[in-house]
Design a protein around this motif. Structure first.
Motif, mmCIF file in Angstrom:
data_model
loop_
_atom_site.group_PDB
_atom_site.id
_atom_site.type_symbol
_atom_site.label_atom_id
_atom_site.label_comp_id
_atom_site.label_asym_id
_atom_site.label_seq_id
_atom_site.Cartn_x
_atom_site.Cartn_y
_atom_site.Cartn_z
ATOM 1 N N ALA A 1 15.591 20.076 8.762
ATOM 2 C CA ALA A 1 15.875 20.937 7.613
ATOM 3 C C ALA A 1 14.628 21.770 7.315
ATOM 4 O O ALA A 1 13.513 21.371 7.612
ATOM 5 N N ASP A 2 14.825 22.911 6.722
ATOM 6 C CA ASP A 2 13.684 23.749 6.376
ATOM 7 C C ASP A 2 13.141 23.355 5.003
ATOM 8 O O ASP A 2 13.566 22.364 4.414
ATOM 9 N N ALA A 3 12.208 24.147 4.484
ATOM 10 C CA ALA A 3 11.582 23.841 3.197
ATOM 11 C C ALA A 3 12.604 23.797 2.065
ATOM 12 O O ALA A 3 12.458 23.013 1.125
ATOM 13 N N SER A 4 13.634 24.621 2.157
ATOM 14 C CA SER A 4 14.640 24.613 1.092
ATOM 15 C C SER A 4 15.389 23.286 1.041
ATOM 16 O O SER A 4 15.792 22.836 -0.029
ATOM 17 N N GLY A 5 15.570 22.634 2.188
ATOM 18 C CA GLY A 5 16.204 21.313 2.209
ATOM 19 C C GLY A 5 15.356 20.286 1.500
ATOM 20 O O GLY A 5 15.861 19.440 0.758
ATOM 21 N N ASN A 6 14.044 20.351 1.703
ATOM 22 C CA ASN A 6 13.122 19.439 1.037
ATOM 23 C C ASN A 6 13.146 19.667 -0.473
ATOM 24 O O ASN A 6 13.239 18.725 -1.253
ATOM 25 N N LEU B 1 8.425 19.938 -7.130
ATOM 26 C CA LEU B 1 7.569 20.034 -5.954
ATOM 27 C C LEU B 1 6.146 20.308 -6.423
ATOM 28 O O LEU B 1 5.911 21.215 -7.214
ATOM 29 N N VAL B 2 5.196 19.511 -5.919
ATOM 30 C CA VAL B 2 3.793 19.680 -6.289
ATOM 31 C C VAL B 2 3.018 20.320 -5.148
ATOM 32 O O VAL B 2 2.225 21.231 -5.358
ATOM 33 N N TRP B 3 3.259 19.852 -3.938
ATOM 34 C CA TRP B 3 2.477 20.309 -2.797
ATOM 35 C C TRP B 3 3.287 20.124 -1.518
ATOM 36 O O TRP B 3 4.010 19.146 -1.364
ATOM 37 N N SER B 4 3.151 21.066 -0.616
ATOM 38 C CA SER B 4 3.728 20.943 0.706
ATOM 39 C C SER B 4 2.729 21.531 1.688
ATOM 40 O O SER B 4 2.128 22.566 1.414
ATOM 41 N N GLY B 5 2.536 20.877 2.790
ATOM 42 C CA GLY B 5 1.520 21.306 3.738
ATOM 43 C C GLY B 5 2.094 21.949 4.977
ATOM 44 O O GLY B 5 3.048 22.712 4.925
ATOM 45 N N ARG B 6 1.525 21.605 6.087
ATOM 46 C CA ARG B 6 1.900 22.177 7.376
ATOM 47 C C ARG B 6 3.354 21.917 7.723
ATOM 48 O O ARG B 6 4.018 22.746 8.316
ATOM 49 N N TYR B 7 3.853 20.757 7.363
ATOM 50 C CA TYR B 7 5.232 20.394 7.692
ATOM 51 C C TYR B 7 6.106 20.517 6.448
ATOM 52 O O TYR B 7 5.855 19.860 5.437
ATOM 53 N N ALA B 8 7.116 21.345 6.505
ATOM 54 C CA ALA B 8 7.969 21.615 5.334
ATOM 55 C C ALA B 8 8.777 20.396 4.914
ATOM 56 O O ALA B 8 9.253 20.333 3.786
ATOM 57 N N TRP B 9 8.923 19.421 5.783
ATOM 58 C CA TRP B 9 9.734 18.249 5.472
ATOM 59 C C TRP B 9 8.914 17.111 4.862
ATOM 60 O O TRP B 9 9.433 16.041 4.575
ATOM 61 N N TRP C 1 0.816 -1.214 0.000
ATOM 62 C CA TRP C 1 0.000 0.000 0.000
ATOM 63 C C TRP C 1 0.853 1.269 0.000
ATOM 64 O O TRP C 1 0.533 2.235 -0.671
ATOM 65 N N VAL C 2 1.941 1.290 0.753
ATOM 66 C CA VAL C 2 2.763 2.494 0.864
ATOM 67 C C VAL C 2 3.844 2.583 -0.215
ATOM 68 O O VAL C 2 4.488 3.612 -0.343
ATOM 69 N N ARG C 3 4.032 1.536 -0.990
ATOM 70 C CA ARG C 3 5.058 1.520 -2.030
ATOM 71 C C ARG C 3 4.776 2.618 -3.051
ATOM 72 O O ARG C 3 3.666 2.765 -3.529
ATOM 73 N N PRO C 4 5.785 3.421 -3.379
ATOM 74 C CA PRO C 4 5.575 4.489 -4.355
ATOM 75 C C PRO C 4 5.239 3.915 -5.726
ATOM 76 O O PRO C 4 5.928 3.018 -6.209
ATOM 77 N N ALA C 5 4.173 4.432 -6.319
ATOM 78 C CA ALA C 5 3.753 3.973 -7.642
ATOM 79 C C ALA C 5 3.278 5.178 -8.441
ATOM 80 O O ALA C 5 2.530 6.003 -7.928
ATOM 81 N N GLY C 6 3.718 5.269 -9.652
ATOM 82 C CA GLY C 6 3.306 6.370 -10.501
ATOM 83 C C GLY C 6 4.243 7.556 -10.396
ATOM 84 O O GLY C 6 5.241 7.524 -9.671
ATOM 85 N N PRO C 7 3.918 8.628 -11.100
ATOM 86 C CA PRO C 7 4.820 9.775 -11.151
ATOM 87 C C PRO C 7 4.768 10.660 -9.903
ATOM 88 O O PRO C 7 5.670 11.443 -9.664
ATOM 89 N N PHE C 8 3.726 10.538 -9.088
ATOM 90 C CA PHE C 8 3.594 11.343 -7.876
ATOM 91 C C PHE C 8 3.984 10.516 -6.660
ATOM 92 O O PHE C 8 3.537 9.374 -6.520
ATOM 93 N N VAL C 9 4.808 11.084 -5.770
ATOM 94 C CA VAL C 9 5.232 10.384 -4.560
ATOM 95 C C VAL C 9 5.196 11.343 -3.375
ATOM 96 O O VAL C 9 5.292 12.557 -3.535
ATOM 97 N N LEU C 10 5.052 10.782 -2.192
ATOM 98 C CA LEU C 10 5.125 11.536 -0.947
ATOM 99 C C LEU C 10 6.562 11.434 -0.448
ATOM 100 O O LEU C 10 7.081 10.333 -0.254
ATOM 101 N N VAL C 11 7.202 12.584 -0.263
ATOM 102 C CA VAL C 11 8.616 12.629 0.110
ATOM 103 C C VAL C 11 8.744 13.131 1.544
ATOM 104 O O VAL C 11 8.193 14.175 1.883
ATOM 105 N N VAL C 12 9.469 12.382 2.364
ATOM 106 C CA VAL C 12 9.742 12.778 3.748
ATOM 107 C C VAL C 12 11.249 12.989 3.862
ATOM 108 O O VAL C 12 12.032 12.079 3.581
ATOM 109 N N THR C 13 11.628 14.205 4.251
ATOM 110 C CA THR C 13 13.046 14.530 4.415
ATOM 111 C C THR C 13 13.328 14.827 5.884
ATOM 112 O O THR C 13 12.454 14.678 6.737
ATOM 113 N N ASP C 14 14.522 15.256 6.179
ATOM 114 C CA ASP C 14 14.947 15.536 7.550
ATOM 115 C C ASP C 14 14.064 16.620 8.182
ATOM 116 O O ASP C 14 13.987 17.734 7.657
ATOM 117 N N PRO C 15 13.392 16.320 9.295
ATOM 118 C CA PRO C 15 12.526 17.317 9.938
ATOM 119 C C PRO C 15 13.277 18.552 10.432
ATOM 120 O O PRO C 15 12.676 19.607 10.592
#
Length: 99
Positions: A39-44, A55-63, A23-37
């Protein structure tokens, strides 16, 4: 009798683990990316850029963000660029509801 119950429970837990992994395996051209918490948005954005994505979308958490790329190996490139997790973008629905 207790050993048989533990074997059944272990098999059931393994089955659930496999279902979650698919279920969580990335599939298709869109993926959810989790980076170092820490780091700020520029790190992501840097991780996504180094992997050749956008970058397509970023919400409350920049990472945590949704990224896009047509490349078949995009998830692997994100991991090599420094992403901690690359997951199926459908998991971002919970993030959208948190805004």
């Amino acid at each position: 009798m207790a050993i048989q119950k533990s074997i059944v429970l272990a098999n059931f837990a393994f089955f659930l683990l496999l279902v979650v992994a698919v279920w969580v395996r990335p599939a298709g051209p869109f993926v959810l990316v989790v980076t170092d918490p820490q780091a700020d948005a520029s790190g992501n954005m840097q991780v996504i850029g180094e992997a050749g994505g956008r970058l397509v979308w970023s919400g409350r958490y920049a990472w945590v963000s949704v990224a896009y790329s047509d490349a078949n190996d995009f998830a692997g490139r994100l991991m090599r660029a420094g992403a901690l997790l690359v997951l199926n973008h459908d998991l971002a629905v919970g993030c959208l509801e948190g805004n």
